[in-house]
Design a protein around this motif. Structure first.
Motif, PDB file in Angstrom:
ATOM      1  N   SER A 103       0.625  -1.167  -0.173  1.00  0.00           N
ATOM      2  CA  SER A 103      -0.277  -0.101   0.093  1.00  0.00           C
ATOM      3  C   SER A 103       0.744   1.304  -0.233  1.00  0.00           C
ATOM      4  CB  SER A 103      -0.919  -0.029   1.177  1.00  0.00           C
ATOM      5  OG  SER A 103      -0.142  -0.083   2.428  1.00  0.00           O
ATOM      6  N   THR A 104       2.124   1.347   0.593  1.00  0.00           N
ATOM      7  CA  THR A 104       3.006   2.350   0.979  1.00  0.00           C
ATOM      8  C   THR A 104       3.561   2.671  -0.542  1.00  0.00           C
ATOM      9  OG1 THR A 104       3.328   1.998   3.276  1.00  0.00           O
ATOM     10  CG2 THR A 104       4.937   3.449   2.030  1.00  0.00           C
ATOM     11  N   ASP A 105       3.985   1.771  -1.178  1.00  0.00           N
ATOM     12  CA  ASP A 105       4.831   2.006  -2.697  1.00  0.00           C
ATOM     13  C   ASP A 105       3.566   2.436  -3.502  1.00  0.00           C
ATOM     14  OD1 ASP A 105       7.176   1.229  -1.506  1.00  0.00           O
ATOM     15  OD2 ASP A 105       7.117  -0.875  -2.169  1.00  0.00           O
ATOM     16  N   ALA A 106       2.496   1.635  -3.523  1.00  0.00           N
ATOM     17  CA  ALA A 106       1.260   2.096  -4.338  1.00  0.00           C
ATOM     18  C   ALA A 106       0.926   3.593  -4.298  1.00  0.00           C
ATOM     19  CB  ALA A 106       0.206   1.257  -4.196  1.00  0.00           C
ATOM     20  N   ARG A 107       0.671   4.084  -3.126  1.00  0.00           N
ATOM     21  CA  ARG A 107       0.391   5.554  -2.945  1.00  0.00           C
ATOM     22  C   ARG A 107       1.539   6.416  -3.468  1.00  0.00           C
ATOM     23  NH1 ARG A 107      -2.837   7.811   1.122  1.00  0.00           N
ATOM     24  NH2 ARG A 107      -2.726   5.850   2.546  1.00  0.00           N
ATOM     25  N   THR A 108       2.776   5.988  -3.003  1.00  0.00           N
ATOM     26  CA  THR A 108       3.832   6.967  -3.476  1.00  0.00           C
ATOM     27  C   THR A 108       3.800   6.825  -5.108  1.00  0.00           C
ATOM     28  OG1 THR A 108       5.357   6.077  -1.782  1.00  0.00           O
ATOM     29  CG2 THR A 108       6.459   7.253  -3.693  1.00  0.00           C
ATOM     30  N   ALA A 109       3.545   5.696  -5.675  1.00  0.00           N
ATOM     31  CA  ALA A 109       3.452   5.610  -7.297  1.00  0.00           C
ATOM     32  C   ALA A 109       2.427   6.738  -7.613  1.00  0.00           C
ATOM     33  CB  ALA A 109       3.338   4.183  -7.763  1.00  0.00           C
ATOM     34  N   LEU A 110       1.367   6.528  -7.142  1.00  0.00           N
ATOM     35  CA  LEU A 110       0.177   7.202  -7.597  1.00  0.00           C
ATOM     36  C   LEU A 110       0.351   8.873  -7.485  1.00  0.00           C
ATOM     37  CD1 LEU A 110      -2.891   5.257  -6.343  1.00  0.00           C
ATOM     38  CD2 LEU A 110      -2.549   5.890  -8.591  1.00  0.00           C
ATOM     39  N   ARG A 111       1.028   8.999  -6.342  1.00  0.00           N
ATOM     40  CA  ARG A 111       1.261  10.702  -6.010  1.00  0.00           C
ATOM     41  C   ARG A 111       2.327  11.047  -7.118  1.00  0.00           C
ATOM     42  NH1 ARG A 111       2.141  11.102   0.462  1.00  0.00           N
ATOM     43  NH2 ARG A 111      -0.017  11.182   1.001  1.00  0.00           N
ATOM     44  N   ASN A 112       3.287  10.181  -7.415  1.00  0.00           N
ATOM     45  CA  ASN A 112       4.267  10.580  -8.594  1.00  0.00           C
ATOM     46  C   ASN A 112       3.449  10.811  -9.789  1.00  0.00           C
ATOM     47  OD1 ASN A 112       6.457  10.396  -6.909  1.00  0.00           O
ATOM     48  ND2 ASN A 112       7.104   8.283  -7.215  1.00  0.00           N
ATOM     49  N   LEU A 113       2.153  10.362 -10.032  1.00  0.00           N
ATOM     50  CA  LEU A 113       1.664  10.456 -11.387  1.00  0.00           C
ATOM     51  C   LEU A 113       0.557  11.457 -11.232  1.00  0.00           C
ATOM     52  CD1 LEU A 113       0.782   6.705 -12.175  1.00  0.00           C
ATOM     53  CD2 LEU A 113       2.440   8.229 -13.218  1.00  0.00           C
ATOM     54  N   GLY A 114       0.576  12.072 -10.092  1.00  0.00           N
ATOM     55  CA  GLY A 114      -0.489  13.216  -9.877  1.00  0.00           C
ATOM     56  C   GLY A 114      -1.612  12.721  -9.603  1.00  0.00           C
ATOM     57  N   LEU A 115      -1.704  11.791  -9.023  1.00  0.00           N
ATOM     58  CA  LEU A 115      -3.125  10.799  -8.374  1.00  0.00           C
ATOM     59  C   LEU A 115      -3.284  10.668  -6.863  1.00  0.00           C
ATOM     60  CD1 LEU A 115      -3.140   8.285 -11.556  1.00  0.00           C
ATOM     61  CD2 LEU A 115      -4.573  10.484 -11.387  1.00  0.00           C
ATOM     62  N   TYR A 116      -4.268  10.385  -6.561  1.00  0.00           N
ATOM     63  CA  TYR A 116      -4.619  10.191  -5.253  1.00  0.00           C
ATOM     64  C   TYR A 116      -5.157   8.561  -4.983  1.00  0.00           C
ATOM     65  CZ  TYR A 116      -4.134  15.176  -4.769  1.00  0.00           C
ATOM     66  OH  TYR A 116      -3.849  16.479  -4.937  1.00  0.00           O
ATOM     67  N   ALA A 117      -4.804   8.036  -3.724  1.00  0.00           N
ATOM     68  CA  ALA A 117      -5.275   6.774  -3.630  1.00  0.00           C
ATOM     69  C   ALA A 117      -6.400   6.701  -2.384  1.00  0.00           C
ATOM     70  CB  ALA A 117      -3.989   5.896  -3.175  1.00  0.00           C
ATOM     71  N   ARG A 118      -7.357   5.804  -2.642  1.00  0.00           N
ATOM     72  CA  ARG A 118      -8.267   5.283  -1.435  1.00  0.00           C
ATOM     73  C   ARG A 118      -8.296   4.006  -1.390  1.00  0.00           C
ATOM     74  NH1 ARG A 118     -13.125   6.507  -3.271  1.00  0.00           N
ATOM     75  NH2 ARG A 118     -14.100   4.414  -3.341  1.00  0.00           N
ATOM     76  N   PHE A 119      -7.905   3.337  -0.180  1.00  0.00           N
ATOM     77  CA  PHE A 119      -7.675   1.945   0.026  1.00  0.00           C
ATOM     78  C   PHE A 119      -8.924   1.365   0.634  1.00  0.00           C
ATOM     79  CE2 PHE A 119      -3.336   1.856  -0.961  1.00  0.00           C
ATOM     80  CZ  PHE A 119      -2.906   3.042  -0.666  1.00  0.00           C
ATOM     81  N   GLU A 120      -9.287   0.231   0.020  1.00  0.00           N
ATOM     82  CA  GLU A 120     -10.538  -0.589   0.797  1.00  0.00           C
ATOM     83  C   GLU A 120      -9.756  -1.970   1.131  1.00  0.00           C
ATOM     84  OE1 GLU A 120     -14.010  -0.537  -1.425  1.00  0.00           O
ATOM     85  OE2 GLU A 120     -14.165   1.802  -1.626  1.00  0.00           O
ATOM     86  N   GLU A 121     -10.248  -2.491   2.280  1.00  0.00           N
ATOM     87  CA  GLU A 121      -9.635  -3.692   2.383  1.00  0.00           C
ATOM     88  C   GLU A 121     -10.710  -4.839   2.164  1.00  0.00           C
ATOM     89  OE1 GLU A 121      -8.664  -4.118   6.677  1.00  0.00           O
ATOM     90  OE2 GLU A 121      -6.730  -3.219   6.251  1.00  0.00           O
ATOM     91  N   ARG A 122      -9.915  -5.914   1.660  1.00  0.00           N
ATOM     92  CA  ARG A 122     -10.866  -7.173   1.262  1.00  0.00           C
ATOM     93  C   ARG A 122      -9.832  -8.358   1.686  1.00  0.00           C
ATOM     94  NH1 ARG A 122     -12.746  -6.353  -5.118  1.00  0.00           N
ATOM     95  NH2 ARG A 122     -14.488  -5.074  -4.768  1.00  0.00           N
ATOM     96  N   PRO A 123     -10.796  -9.356   2.225  1.00  0.00           N
ATOM     97  CA  PRO A 123      -9.970 -10.709   2.433  1.00  0.00           C
ATOM     98  C   PRO A 123      -9.270 -11.192   1.301  1.00  0.00           C
ATOM     99  CG  PRO A 123     -12.489 -10.852   2.911  1.00  0.00           C
ATOM    100  CD  PRO A 123     -12.330  -9.639   2.378  1.00  0.00           C
ATOM    101  N   SER A 124      -8.114 -11.956   1.645  1.00  0.00           N
ATOM    102  CA  SER A 124      -7.565 -12.720   0.353  1.00  0.00           C
ATOM    103  C   SER A 124      -6.781 -13.819   1.090  1.00  0.00           C
ATOM    104  CB  SER A 124      -6.536 -11.778  -0.293  1.00  0.00           C
ATOM    105  OG  SER A 124      -5.980 -12.548  -1.084  1.00  0.00           O
ATOM    106  N   GLU A 125      -7.060 -14.972   0.476  1.00  0.00           N
ATOM    107  CA  GLU A 125      -6.216 -16.262   1.016  1.00  0.00           C
ATOM    108  C   GLU A 125      -4.893 -16.405   0.403  1.00  0.00           C
ATOM    109  OE1 GLU A 125      -7.981 -18.176   3.162  1.00  0.00           O
ATOM    110  OE2 GLU A 125      -9.788 -16.743   2.878  1.00  0.00           O
ATOM    111  N   VAL A 126      -4.583 -15.546  -0.513  1.00  0.00           N
ATOM    112  CA  VAL A 126      -3.580 -15.750  -1.195  1.00  0.00           C
ATOM    113  C   VAL A 126      -2.281 -14.590  -1.048  1.00  0.00           C
ATOM    114  CG1 VAL A 126      -4.164 -17.131  -2.919  1.00  0.00           C
ATOM    115  CG2 VAL A 126      -4.280 -14.865  -3.275  1.00  0.00           C
ATOM    116  N   ALA A 127      -2.936 -13.367  -0.961  1.00  0.00           N
ATOM    117  CA  ALA A 127      -1.930 -11.919  -0.772  1.00  0.00           C
ATOM    118  C   ALA A 127      -1.779 -11.578   0.697  1.00  0.00           C
ATOM    119  CB  ALA A 127      -2.652 -11.038  -1.349  1.00  0.00           C
ATOM    120  N   GLY A 128      -0.546 -11.322   1.116  1.00  0.00           N
ATOM    121  CA  GLY A 128      -0.339 -10.901   2.463  1.00  0.00           C
ATOM    122  C   GLY A 128      -1.199  -9.632   2.722  1.00  0.00           C
ATOM    123  N   GLN A 129      -1.297  -9.216   4.087  1.00  0.00           N
ATOM    124  CA  GLN A 129      -2.066  -8.340   4.385  1.00  0.00           C
ATOM    125  C   GLN A 129      -1.203  -7.009   4.015  1.00  0.00           C
ATOM    126  OE1 GLN A 129      -2.494  -7.877   8.664  1.00  0.00           O
ATOM    127  NE2 GLN A 129      -3.862  -6.344   8.850  1.00  0.00           N
TER     128      GLN A 129
END
Length: 217
Positions: A142-168
């Motif tokens: 999430s931190t890297d994704a937010r940084t990448a979006l800011r570098n593109l002039g965009l903003y991030a909104r995070f929503e959580e979903r359970p996942s059996e394969v991806a780490g938290q």
């Protein structure tokens, strides 16, 4: 006689006993019903029995503002020029179609002096919207994704979903999708893993344990 009013000219000519005719003509510089001049001109000799022509102003020639709404700038300038008017082009805020006249002052159909200036309004140029193509954020933290979006002039909104394969905290989906062209300043929704769904484990139900009954029951 130049500069006299119509009535003043009539009174003076009648007093002098000079025959005359009034001839009206448009003038942008001399007010209506004021003498522009005479024919013969002032200072010339007029023979007995001759008639003096008095040139009387009828004021400025008037024309009507032609239809302008919906015309392009070039068409509006041409229409006004044909009517004997000049154009003052202005830009204003309007939802009208870009490049087309949406208003004028004076209004269309108004009578104005020939040679007058008509203010013509066109929609202001809309600013160009800068866009970027969204990369793939899936698998990023999430931190890297937010940084990448800011570098593109965009903003991030995070929503959580359970996942059996991806780490938290890892991005598992995004909206809009990868490759979508979006305007700078847009908020991108990133769905991040909250970890596996909690599992409900069954609990043992209470059972009767056989005991010795001293009373034989």
């Amino acid at each position: 006689m130049k500069g006299l009013t119509k009535q003043e000219a009539i009174d003076e000519l009648d007093e002098l006993g000079i025959a005359y005719t009034m001839k009206g003509e448009n003038s942008a510089s001399v007010a209506a019903d004021v003498v522009i001049g005479t024919n013969p001109a002032a200072g010339k000799t007029i023979l007995s029995g001759e008639s003096l022509t008095v040139r009387l102003s009828e004021g400025a020639k008037t024309v009507k503002v032609p239809p302008l709404i919906g015309l392009t700038e070039a068409q509006a300038v041409q229409a006004l020029s044909t009517a004997g008017l000049t154009a003052d082009m202005r830009r204003g805020q309007s939802n009208a179609k870009q490049g087309q006249v949406y208003d004028s002052s004076p209004d269309v159909g108004t009578s104005v002096a020939s040679g007058s200036t008509v203010t013509v309004y066109l929609p202001a140029d809309k600013p160009q919207v800068e866009t970027v193509n969204l990369p793939n954020f899936i698998g990023m933290g999430s931190t890297d994704a937010r940084t990448a979006l800011r570098n593109l002039g965009l903003y991030a909104r995070f929503e959580e979903r359970p996942s059996e394969v991806a780490g938290q905290g890892v991005v598992i989906d995004q909206n809009p999708r990868e490759g979508t062209a979006v305007a700078k300043g847009l908020t991108v929704v990133l769905f991040i893993s909250s970890g596996p769904s909690p599992t409900d484990f069954p609990t043992d139900s209470a059972t009767d344990v056989p005991t010795d009954d001293p009373f034989g029951n």
